[in-house]
Design a protein around this motif. Sequence first.
Motif, PDB file in Angstrom:
ATOM      1  N   GLY A   1       0.812  -1.208   0.000  1.00  0.00           N
ATOM      2  CA  GLY A   1       0.000   0.000   0.000  1.00  0.00           C
ATOM      3  C   GLY A   1       0.849   1.264   0.000  1.00  0.00           C
ATOM      4  O   GLY A   1       2.058   1.217   0.240  1.00  0.00           O
ATOM      5  N   ILE A   2       0.196   2.382  -0.292  1.00  0.00           N
ATOM      6  CA  ILE A   2       0.878   3.681  -0.361  1.00  0.00           C
ATOM      7  C   ILE A   2       0.140   4.663   0.555  1.00  0.00           C
ATOM      8  O   ILE A   2      -1.081   4.785   0.474  1.00  0.00           O
TER       9      ILE A   2
ATOM     10  N   LYS B   1       2.018  -6.010   3.128  1.00  0.00           N
ATOM     11  CA  LYS B   1       3.334  -6.574   3.486  1.00  0.00           C
ATOM     12  C   LYS B   1       4.388  -5.462   3.512  1.00  0.00           C
ATOM     13  O   LYS B   1       5.422  -5.585   4.160  1.00  0.00           O
ATOM     14  N   ALA B   2       4.114  -4.407   2.767  1.00  0.00           N
ATOM     15  CA  ALA B   2       4.995  -3.231   2.777  1.00  0.00           C
ATOM     16  C   ALA B   2       4.121  -2.000   2.607  1.00  0.00           C
ATOM     17  O   ALA B   2       3.061  -2.066   1.972  1.00  0.00           O
ATOM     18  N   ILE B   3       4.582  -0.893   3.195  1.00  0.00           N
ATOM     19  CA  ILE B   3       3.890   0.386   3.005  1.00  0.00           C
ATOM     20  C   ILE B   3       4.886   1.373   2.419  1.00  0.00           C
ATOM     21  O   ILE B   3       5.985   1.560   2.961  1.00  0.00           O
ATOM     22  N   ILE B   4       4.500   1.975   1.300  1.00  0.00           N
ATOM     23  CA  ILE B   4       5.308   3.035   0.719  1.00  0.00           C
ATOM     24  C   ILE B   4       4.891   4.335   1.401  1.00  0.00           C
ATOM     25  O   ILE B   4       3.741   4.780   1.271  1.00  0.00           O
ATOM     26  N   HIS B   5       5.814   4.914   2.130  1.00  0.00           N
ATOM     27  CA  HIS B   5       5.576   6.208   2.768  1.00  0.00           C
ATOM     28  C   HIS B   5       5.879   7.294   1.739  1.00  0.00           C
ATOM     29  O   HIS B   5       7.003   7.388   1.251  1.00  0.00           O
ATOM     30  N   VAL B   6       4.858   8.063   1.377  1.00  0.00           N
ATOM     31  CA  VAL B   6       5.072   9.162   0.423  1.00  0.00           C
ATOM     32  C   VAL B   6       5.429  10.384   1.242  1.00  0.00           C
ATOM     33  O   VAL B   6       4.568  11.158   1.652  1.00  0.00           O
ATOM     34  N   GLY B   7       6.707  10.517   1.510  1.00  0.00           N
ATOM     35  CA  GLY B   7       7.145  11.552   2.436  1.00  0.00           C
ATOM     36  C   GLY B   7       7.278  12.910   1.777  1.00  0.00           C
ATOM     37  O   GLY B   7       7.221  13.059   0.558  1.00  0.00           O
ATOM     38  N   THR B   8       7.444  13.894   2.625  1.00  0.00           N
ATOM     39  CA  THR B   8       7.780  15.240   2.194  1.00  0.00           C
ATOM     40  C   THR B   8       9.297  15.268   1.922  1.00  0.00           C
ATOM     41  O   THR B   8      10.043  14.448   2.479  1.00  0.00           O
TER      42      THR B   8
ATOM     43  N   ASP C   1      15.426   7.176  -5.858  1.00  0.00           N
ATOM     44  CA  ASP C   1      14.785   8.104  -6.795  1.00  0.00           C
ATOM     45  C   ASP C   1      13.465   7.575  -7.348  1.00  0.00           C
ATOM     46  O   ASP C   1      12.856   8.241  -8.199  1.00  0.00           O
ATOM     47  N   LEU C   2      13.043   6.397  -6.917  1.00  0.00           N
ATOM     48  CA  LEU C   2      11.775   5.879  -7.448  1.00  0.00           C
ATOM     49  C   LEU C   2      10.610   6.651  -6.835  1.00  0.00           C
ATOM     50  O   LEU C   2      10.544   6.825  -5.614  1.00  0.00           O
ATOM     51  N   ASN C   3       9.673   7.062  -7.684  1.00  0.00           N
ATOM     52  CA  ASN C   3       8.488   7.722  -7.138  1.00  0.00           C
ATOM     53  C   ASN C   3       7.630   6.672  -6.422  1.00  0.00           C
ATOM     54  O   ASN C   3       7.868   5.465  -6.548  1.00  0.00           O
ATOM     55  N   PRO C   4       6.637   7.106  -5.627  1.00  0.00           N
ATOM     56  CA  PRO C   4       5.913   6.135  -4.794  1.00  0.00           C
ATOM     57  C   PRO C   4       5.272   5.001  -5.591  1.00  0.00           C
ATOM     58  O   PRO C   4       5.331   3.835  -5.174  1.00  0.00           O
ATOM     59  N   GLN C   5       4.681   5.329  -6.737  1.00  0.00           N
ATOM     60  CA  GLN C   5       3.993   4.269  -7.494  1.00  0.00           C
ATOM     61  C   GLN C   5       4.976   3.278  -8.103  1.00  0.00           C
ATOM     62  O   GLN C   5       4.692   2.085  -8.213  1.00  0.00           O
ATOM     63  N   LYS C   6       6.154   3.749  -8.481  1.00  0.00           N
ATOM     64  CA  LYS C   6       7.179   2.816  -8.982  1.00  0.00           C
ATOM     65  C   LYS C   6       7.785   2.023  -7.817  1.00  0.00           C
ATOM     66  O   LYS C   6       8.117   0.848  -7.962  1.00  0.00           O
ATOM     67  N   ALA C   7       7.943   2.674  -6.673  1.00  0.00           N
ATOM     68  CA  ALA C   7       8.449   1.976  -5.490  1.00  0.00           C
ATOM     69  C   ALA C   7       7.513   0.826  -5.116  1.00  0.00           C
ATOM     70  O   ALA C   7       7.958  -0.250  -4.720  1.00  0.00           O
ATOM     71  N   ARG C   8       6.231   1.041  -5.267  1.00  0.00           N
ATOM     72  CA  ARG C   8       5.257  -0.027  -4.984  1.00  0.00           C
ATOM     73  C   ARG C   8       5.479  -1.220  -5.916  1.00  0.00           C
ATOM     74  O   ARG C   8       5.455  -2.372  -5.491  1.00  0.00           O
ATOM     75  N   ILE C   9       5.739  -0.938  -7.177  1.00  0.00           N
ATOM     76  CA  ILE C   9       5.977  -2.024  -8.142  1.00  0.00           C
ATOM     77  C   ILE C   9       7.214  -2.823  -7.739  1.00  0.00           C
ATOM     78  O   ILE C   9       7.174  -4.060  -7.663  1.00  0.00           O
ATOM     79  N   LEU C  10       8.321  -2.138  -7.443  1.00  0.00           N
ATOM     80  CA  LEU C  10       9.550  -2.865  -7.086  1.00  0.00           C
ATOM     81  C   LEU C  10       9.374  -3.616  -5.766  1.00  0.00           C
ATOM     82  O   LEU C  10       9.869  -4.738  -5.613  1.00  0.00           O
ATOM     83  N   ALA C  11       8.661  -3.015  -4.823  1.00  0.00           N
ATOM     84  CA  ALA C  11       8.427  -3.702  -3.541  1.00  0.00           C
ATOM     85  C   ALA C  11       7.645  -4.992  -3.767  1.00  0.00           C
ATOM     86  O   ALA C  11       7.999  -6.045  -3.222  1.00  0.00           O
ATOM     87  N   MET C  12       6.611  -4.943  -4.588  1.00  0.00           N
ATOM     88  CA  MET C  12       5.810  -6.154  -4.849  1.00  0.00           C
ATOM     89  C   MET C  12       6.671  -7.233  -5.491  1.00  0.00           C
ATOM     90  O   MET C  12       6.637  -8.400  -5.087  1.00  0.00           O
ATOM     91  N   VAL C  13       7.433  -6.832  -6.517  1.00  0.00           N
ATOM     92  CA  VAL C  13       8.257  -7.803  -7.242  1.00  0.00           C
ATOM     93  C   VAL C  13       9.354  -8.337  -6.317  1.00  0.00           C
ATOM     94  O   VAL C  13       9.603  -9.546  -6.257  1.00  0.00           O
ATOM     95  N   GLY C  14       9.992  -7.445  -5.567  1.00  0.00           N
ATOM     96  CA  GLY C  14      11.060  -7.859  -4.652  1.00  0.00           C
ATOM     97  C   GLY C  14      10.552  -8.813  -3.581  1.00  0.00           C
ATOM     98  O   GLY C  14      11.225  -9.790  -3.235  1.00  0.00           O
ATOM     99  N   LEU C  15       9.355  -8.550  -3.060  1.00  0.00           N
ATOM    100  CA  LEU C  15       8.789  -9.398  -2.001  1.00  0.00           C
ATOM    101  C   LEU C  15       8.427 -10.798  -2.495  1.00  0.00           C
ATOM    102  O   LEU C  15       8.222 -11.702  -1.684  1.00  0.00           O
TER     103      LEU C  15
END
Length: 340
Positions: free
Chosen positions: A228-229, A250-257, A310-324
């Motif tokens: 999730g994001i 299983k993972a949360i993408i924190h969209v930080g400031t 440098d991955l934006n949140p939506q791309k980070a979600r993709i890599l997290a899913m694939v990595g997991l």
Amino acid sequence: QEAAPKAEAAAKPNVVILATGGTIAGAGASAANSATYTAAKVGIDQLIAGVPELSQLANVRGEQVMQIASESITNDNLLQLGRRVAELADSKDVDGIVITHGTDTLEETAYFLNLVEKTDKPIIVVGSMRPGTAMSADGMLNLYNAVAVAGSKDARGKGVLVTMNDEIQSGRDVSKMMNIKTEAFKSPWGPLGMVVEGNSYWFRLPAKRHTMDSEFDIKDIKSLPNVGIAYSYGNVDDTAYKALAKDGAKAIIHVGTGNGSVSSRVVPALQELRKDGVQIIRSSHVNNGGFVLRNAEQPDDKNDWIVAHDLNPQKARILAMVGLTKTQDSKELQRMFWEY
Ligand SMILES: NC(=O)CC[C@H](N)C(=O)O
């Protein structure tokens, strides 16, 4: 360096277009409707028939894989598309693959395919910002450029690419940065090249691991985990993070400031969630591309958190899913975030 469509005419490449919907398959009520229209209306055969010049570039055939607006794409849709791309890439009589796609999540699909397709054949993801029924529609030229690049020999081994607005972008880097202009897709690190009148002009190469050099393979991925994001802002609290975890993330993408910074009102919840086994991945919401560094803003080593770099949140979600699908180890996941 240059793909010359005329010189290749003797032995034209075979390019398959996989259609998934989006504005490139959209239709509006009048030619003045450049922004108000229905996406995912026009079938692939009609799209191909609308650009007869494609036949000068390649032997083109189309397949309608789905017909959706890309904001509604699911993980199952991604897997279905990825598996079909892999089958075609394995086929001797296919030289390149084009995927027509809605632009809203095009960057996610392009990055996903870039991670999981074990081929050096060109895979080009393309969309449009105006439907084909509108004045100055951009889909025809974007599709023509996509087929040109997909059929060219020098696009091989460069990872999944995106051809929008005459630019050749890396599917890893590119993002929809603006939603009303035809100049919608940008990469914080610049395009790889240009495509003009069917000729490709290259200027740089992707530095990150992809396709043939990737440790991920669509053929090994049965399903994608829940990631999730949660978006941050002034006065944010931990409600969204806790709700995502409760829902089984299983993972949360924190969209930080800024540099993926985390509000003091949220830090304790993220530390707790990590102790409960949820991976915490810090990304940034800055508009032109975040750049989150480990142990800057937050003690990631101490918290056992991950940075998306440098991955934006939506791309980070993709890599997290694939990595997991490969590991639950935060250090391994962090390595992947540096390498891909
Ligand atoms: N320009 C577009 O393709 C946007 C249309 C639609 N929202 C989609 O992403 O499919």
